[in-house]
Each structure stands twice: as C-alpha cells, then as structure tokens.
Design a protein around this motif. Structure first.
Motif, PDB file in Angstrom:
ATOM      1  N   ASP A 369       0.812  -1.230  -0.008  1.00  0.00           N
ATOM      2  CA  ASP A 369       0.001   0.079   0.006  1.00  0.00           C
ATOM      3  C   ASP A 369       0.857   1.357  -0.106  1.00  0.00           C
ATOM      4  OD1 ASP A 369       1.051  -0.026   2.668  1.00  0.00           O
ATOM      5  OD2 ASP A 369      -1.116   0.310   3.696  1.00  0.00           O
ATOM      6  N   GLY A 370       2.286   1.019  -0.194  1.00  0.00           N
ATOM      7  CA  GLY A 370       3.086   2.354  -0.322  1.00  0.00           C
ATOM      8  C   GLY A 370       3.800   2.643   1.010  1.00  0.00           C
ATOM      9  N   ILE A 371       3.556   2.008   2.245  1.00  0.00           N
ATOM     10  CA  ILE A 371       3.645   2.301   3.434  1.00  0.00           C
ATOM     11  C   ILE A 371       4.607   1.143   4.072  1.00  0.00           C
ATOM     12  CG2 ILE A 371       3.031   2.974   6.007  1.00  0.00           C
ATOM     13  CD1 ILE A 371       0.694   4.377   4.911  1.00  0.00           C
ATOM     14  N   CYS A 372       5.725   1.109   4.752  1.00  0.00           N
ATOM     15  CA  CYS A 372       6.458   0.056   5.157  1.00  0.00           C
ATOM     16  C   CYS A 372       5.816  -0.233   6.648  1.00  0.00           C
ATOM     17  CB  CYS A 372       7.828   0.512   5.376  1.00  0.00           C
ATOM     18  SG  CYS A 372       8.624  -0.975   6.140  1.00  0.00           S
ATOM     19  N   ASP A 373       5.046  -1.380   6.861  1.00  0.00           N
ATOM     20  CA  ASP A 373       4.336  -1.510   8.093  1.00  0.00           C
ATOM     21  C   ASP A 373       5.323  -2.238   9.258  1.00  0.00           C
ATOM     22  OD1 ASP A 373       1.557  -0.557   7.346  1.00  0.00           O
ATOM     23  OD2 ASP A 373       1.886  -1.906   5.646  1.00  0.00           O
ATOM     24  N   GLY A 374       6.340  -2.689   8.920  1.00  0.00           N
ATOM     25  CA  GLY A 374       7.226  -3.300  10.160  1.00  0.00           C
ATOM     26  C   GLY A 374       7.437  -4.741   9.955  1.00  0.00           C
ATOM     27  N   VAL A 375       7.760  -5.144  11.413  1.00  0.00           N
ATOM     28  CA  VAL A 375       8.456  -6.519  11.495  1.00  0.00           C
ATOM     29  C   VAL A 375       7.040  -7.516  10.789  1.00  0.00           C
ATOM     30  CG1 VAL A 375       8.899  -7.996  12.889  1.00  0.00           C
ATOM     31  CG2 VAL A 375       9.542  -5.996  13.321  1.00  0.00           C
ATOM     32  N   GLU A 376       6.025  -7.541  11.278  1.00  0.00           N
ATOM     33  CA  GLU A 376       4.927  -8.682  10.750  1.00  0.00           C
ATOM     34  C   GLU A 376       5.025  -8.562   9.234  1.00  0.00           C
ATOM     35  OE1 GLU A 376       0.319  -9.989  11.104  1.00  0.00           O
ATOM     36  OE2 GLU A 376       0.987  -7.964  12.155  1.00  0.00           O
ATOM     37  N   TYR A 377       5.178  -7.637   8.484  1.00  0.00           N
ATOM     38  CA  TYR A 377       4.996  -7.437   7.032  1.00  0.00           C
ATOM     39  C   TYR A 377       6.290  -7.623   6.306  1.00  0.00           C
ATOM     40  CZ  TYR A 377       0.066  -6.117   8.563  1.00  0.00           C
ATOM     41  OH  TYR A 377      -0.926  -5.973   8.849  1.00  0.00           O
ATOM     42  N   ASN A 378       7.271  -7.119   6.989  1.00  0.00           N
ATOM     43  CA  ASN A 378       8.686  -6.977   6.315  1.00  0.00           C
ATOM     44  C   ASN A 378       9.245  -8.333   6.519  1.00  0.00           C
ATOM     45  OD1 ASN A 378      10.792  -5.826   4.996  1.00  0.00           O
ATOM     46  ND2 ASN A 378      11.488  -4.777   6.979  1.00  0.00           N
ATOM     47  N   LYS A 379       8.776  -9.140   5.617  1.00  0.00           N
ATOM     48  CA  LYS A 379       9.556 -10.397   5.583  1.00  0.00           C
ATOM     49  C   LYS A 379       9.358 -11.130   4.079  1.00  0.00           C
ATOM     50  CE  LYS A 379       5.528 -12.484   7.868  1.00  0.00           C
ATOM     51  NZ  LYS A 379       4.848 -13.045   9.235  1.00  0.00           N
ATOM     52  N   LEU A 380      10.305 -12.162   3.791  1.00  0.00           N
ATOM     53  CA  LEU A 380      10.395 -12.324   2.454  1.00  0.00           C
ATOM     54  C   LEU A 380       9.167 -13.130   1.962  1.00  0.00           C
ATOM     55  CD1 LEU A 380      13.908 -14.195   2.235  1.00  0.00           C
ATOM     56  CD2 LEU A 380      13.197 -11.963   1.336  1.00  0.00           C
ATOM     57  N   GLU A 381       8.445 -13.641   2.852  1.00  0.00           N
ATOM     58  CA  GLU A 381       6.997 -14.446   2.747  1.00  0.00           C
ATOM     59  C   GLU A 381       6.139 -13.257   2.053  1.00  0.00           C
ATOM     60  OE1 GLU A 381       8.976 -16.784   5.922  1.00  0.00           O
ATOM     61  OE2 GLU A 381       8.763 -14.837   5.296  1.00  0.00           O
ATOM     62  N   CYS A 382       6.168 -12.214   2.457  1.00  0.00           N
ATOM     63  CA  CYS A 382       5.306 -10.961   2.039  1.00  0.00           C
ATOM     64  C   CYS A 382       5.972 -10.263   1.099  1.00  0.00           C
ATOM     65  CB  CYS A 382       4.699 -10.402   3.349  1.00  0.00           C
ATOM     66  SG  CYS A 382       3.914 -11.282   4.826  1.00  0.00           S
ATOM     67  N   GLY A 383       6.878 -10.558   0.610  1.00  0.00           N
ATOM     68  CA  GLY A 383       7.701  -9.677  -0.390  1.00  0.00           C
ATOM     69  C   GLY A 383       8.090  -8.283  -0.131  1.00  0.00           C
ATOM     70  N   ASN A 384       8.480  -8.360   1.428  1.00  0.00           N
ATOM     71  CA  ASN A 384       9.185  -7.315   2.247  1.00  0.00           C
ATOM     72  C   ASN A 384       8.035  -6.296   2.171  1.00  0.00           C
ATOM     73  OD1 ASN A 384      11.962  -8.299   0.864  1.00  0.00           O
ATOM     74  ND2 ASN A 384      11.866  -7.946   2.993  1.00  0.00           N
ATOM     75  N   ASP A 385       6.688  -6.738   2.438  1.00  0.00           N
ATOM     76  CA  ASP A 385       5.527  -5.713   2.632  1.00  0.00           C
ATOM     77  C   ASP A 385       5.157  -5.294   1.239  1.00  0.00           C
ATOM     78  OD1 ASP A 385       3.367  -4.472   3.635  1.00  0.00           O
ATOM     79  OD2 ASP A 385       4.456  -2.729   4.303  1.00  0.00           O
ATOM     80  N   GLY A 386       5.384  -6.383   0.433  1.00  0.00           N
ATOM     81  CA  GLY A 386       4.940  -5.961  -1.086  1.00  0.00           C
ATOM     82  C   GLY A 386       5.775  -4.966  -1.633  1.00  0.00           C
ATOM     83  N   GLY A 387       7.039  -4.862  -1.121  1.00  0.00           N
ATOM     84  CA  GLY A 387       7.857  -3.780  -1.711  1.00  0.00           C
ATOM     85  C   GLY A 387       8.142  -2.606  -1.122  1.00  0.00           C
ATOM     86  N   ASP A 388       7.128  -2.425  -0.108  1.00  0.00           N
ATOM     87  CA  ASP A 388       7.085  -1.173   0.845  1.00  0.00           C
ATOM     88  C   ASP A 388       8.171  -0.807   1.455  1.00  0.00           C
ATOM     89  OD1 ASP A 388       4.586  -0.676  -0.522  1.00  0.00           O
ATOM     90  OD2 ASP A 388       3.406  -1.481   1.305  1.00  0.00           O
ATOM     91  N   CYS A 389       8.774  -2.135   1.873  1.00  0.00           N
ATOM     92  CA  CYS A 389       9.898  -1.899   2.929  1.00  0.00           C
ATOM     93  C   CYS A 389      11.380  -1.791   2.374  1.00  0.00           C
ATOM     94  CB  CYS A 389       9.925  -2.751   4.066  1.00  0.00           C
ATOM     95  SG  CYS A 389       8.568  -2.674   5.171  1.00  0.00           S
ATOM     96  N   LEU A 390      11.437  -2.088   0.813  1.00  0.00           N
ATOM     97  CA  LEU A 390      12.615  -2.384   0.205  1.00  0.00           C
ATOM     98  C   LEU A 390      13.588  -0.668   0.106  1.00  0.00           C
ATOM     99  CD1 LEU A 390      11.492  -4.592  -2.529  1.00  0.00           C
ATOM    100  CD2 LEU A 390      12.942  -5.118  -0.580  1.00  0.00           C
TER     101      LEU A 390
END
Length: 390
Positions: A369-390
C-alpha cells in the motif's frame, strides 16, 4: 573602481546610479559612497565592496516601504527644499535622500530575507538527511512513517522504542536504562519509559501495567485495586466523566467507572441482554457493525445485520464470527475471513493468496500500500511488505 584620496568621485557615483537604474546590484566601495553622500548608513556597518540590492517602487510597495518613503518626501517638502538645487533650506537633505533611504532599507531587507531563507534551507536539509539515514539504518522499523522522529533527541516511546527502530534511534536508550535500574525484568520493547512512575496517571499500553514493570512504576496500583479484572489500554479514561462505551464499558471495568450508567440504562430498556462494550448510538444506525453488536441479545445490531446475515448464511453457511458486510466487499481482510469456509473472504483474498501464499498477516490489504508496516509484514514471505520496505 578604487579612487585615491582627493580624486574626483563623480565617475564612481554616476556608475553606481546608472547600474541601479538598470536593475543591477552594484558593489560600491564604502569610501566612494560616503564621499558622494549615496549612503546614509554608517560606514562601519557595511563591509568593503558591499553588494547593494536595488529597491524599485514595485518592491518598495510590496514590502511596505512605500509609505515610509512617501512620509520622508512629505517631510522634505515641508522643510522648504529648493527644487533647483535639490537641498532643503537647512542644507541637511540632499536631493537623492529618498534613493539613499531606499538603498539602506533594501540592504536591511535583503539581509533579513537571506538569513531567513538560509536557516529554513539548513533545517530542512538537516531533517531530510536524518530521515534518509534513519530509513537506511532501521529498514525493519515499524514507525518509519515518521522516520524523522528517530534520533531527533526526544524519546517517543511505543513502537519507536523497539530494537527494530534502534530504540528511537538512540533517543530512548538513557530512559530505558533508568527503568531497568528499578525494574530489571521490565520488557522495554514498546515501552514509554519516561511515563513509568511519573505519578501522572496509570498507563495501560500492555507492557506498562505489569508486575515486571512495577505496575507502571506504582502509578497503576490504586487502579488495579479498584478494577482488578479490567484490562484496558487507557485506565485514566475510566471514571473521567465521559462514557467511552467500547472496551471499558464492561462489568469488570465498572461500566467505564460509572461513566456509562445512564447510556446503559437506555440501552438495556430495549435490549436487556446486550452487554459488553456496546455503543448505543451504533445500534439501528443503518450500518451492520458485526462482532458483539451482531448478536441476538443486541437484536442483530438493532436490525442492521439481518439482511447481511441471511446472505452470508446462504452463501457461506459455515462462515462464522465475522462481519457479514466485510465478506466480498472488495478488500482482503485476512484472519478469520481468509478461510475456505468464508470463500477466502468472498473471493477478496484470492489474488493476494496467489501472490503471497505463505504470507500470514493481520491486514493483507496493507501489503503493497506504499507504507512500510514493520516486522510482521517486512519479511520475504510477504515480499518485504509488497516492496514497501525495500
């Protein structure tokens, strides 16, 4: 040009005047300027070869200098100035007094504006630089939506005060040490350390009101004695004179410390079995709220959920404990919705599950969604929050 003492200064004066009339900021040596009376400013205040900005009538008007100039001209006229010679009867005002006054005011204005702009650019550059550094230093920080707060010298606590955020970029390190000196087993992750034992109010916030943290450094002891089973994030709101209606409007929390007694009486006159954090204004308001509202005791949210319940039971008869209006609403809700029994949220989660089959998060719609949401979302299984945390 530089003039030797005793030389004619007319050439320097005409050169400066011509350049000013053409809109050019001219470097006028202070010696030549004083000799010709071009400046009415003290010579000591101006450095050698001072660059004097030209203040035209338009600029004077725009900056409010026009009124001052007009007042000076009126005063000069009253003093009986001689139009032919260009001086007053007292001989104290040269003909170009107005121009000299404008130049002096222009210098002051230019210095003030330049200083203001310079400081603004400096502070903006400093904040922007720190934000970039913080984002690079703490890519998994759940509070990157306010990255500029990290390392700004103030301990913000909460999700800033986590290992992933470097404990607010180091801002909370000292406060955390103070807490651990008194409560070595207190979990400082997510803590507001400066609020522990501040004597102001009992802070819930999960980690504060615990035995390990001395029940918020002693601030929650009285509250816990009065409401021993009340688990609420904002204990200071209980009994504050305002009915909060939701989590604190329960028997264990004394019906919000008595704040909701009047509202509850009105509610129970209609729905005597509707209890547990219910806002009376949400019943029968035309919107199905689900959860505790969508029960027989609350009249299926005062009738708001009846139609949605019928549709859900016909389409997904084994889908329970969900808000029926959220199933198939176009947004993947996750948790109890993204299940085979609920048709993967009525089909809303099919695309998400195909793209991230192993991503288990509370709010799938936050991924990408364009916002890095942190630990729960920023992992490989979630594509690093869908690319938001790259």
């Amino acid at each position: 040009m530089t003039l030797k003492p005793g030389e004619n200064n007319d050439e320097a004066a005409h050169a400066a005047t011509d350049a000013s009339n053409n809109g050019i900021a001219t470097a006028v040596p202070t010696g030549a300027a004083d000799a010709n009376g071009l400046l009415d400013c003290p010579a000591d205040d101006l450095p050698e070869a001072t660059v004097l900005p030209v203040v035209t009538d338009a600029v004077a008007d725009a900056t409010g200098l026009a009124e001052l100039v007009q007042a000076e001209e009126a005063e000069e006229a009253k003093s009986g100035g001689n139009g032919a010679s260009g001086t007053s009867s007292a001989g104290n005002h040269p003909a170009d007094y107005t121009k000299r006054r404008r130049i002096c005011l222009g210098v002051a204005l230019a210095v003030c504006l330049g200083l203001g702009i310079g400081l603004t650019v400096f502070f903006m550059a400093t904040d922007a630089g720190r934000e970039i550094r913080m984002r690079r230093s703490y890519p998994a920080c759940p509070a990157l939506y306010f990255a500029e707060w990290l390392g700004d010298g103030h301990c913000d606590g909460g999700e800033f005060n986590t290992a992933a955020c470097g404990y607010d970029g180091g801002d909370c390190t000292r406060a955390n040490e103070v807490v651990r000196q008194s409560y070595p087993n207190c979990d400082i992750e997510g803590l507001y350390p400066e609020s522990v034992g501040d004597g102001y109010s009992c802070e819930g916030f999960g980690v504060h009101n615990t035995e390990e943290c001395g029940y918020d450094g002693g601030d929650c002891i009285e509250f816990n004695e009065q409401y021993p089973g009340c688990q609420y994030d904002y204990p200071s709101w209980i009994g504050d004179g305002q009915c909060d209606e939701y989590e604190s409007n329960t028997e264990l929390c004394g019906w919000d410390g008595g704040d909701c007694d009047k509202v509850n009486k009105m509610l129970w006159n209609t729905y005597p079995d509707c209890k547990g954090g219910i806002a009376i204004g949400s019943l029968g308001d035309g919107y199905c709220d689900g959860g505790a509202y969508n029960t027989a005791g609350c009249g299926w949210d005062g009738g708001d959920c009846i139609e949605a319940n019928e549709f859900l039971s016909e389409t997904y008869p084994n889908c329970t404990n969900v808000n029926p209006t959220s199933v198939g609403d176009g947004r993947c809700d996750g948790e109890g919705y993204n299940t085979p029994e609920c048709g993967y949220d009525g089909g809303d989660c099919l695309e998400f599950d195909e793209r991230y089959p192993d991503c288990q998060v509370s709010f799938p719609s936050w991924v990408g969604d364009g916002i890095c949401d942190g630990v729960e979302y920023n992992k490989l299984e979630c594509g690093n929050d869908g690319g938001d945390c790259l």
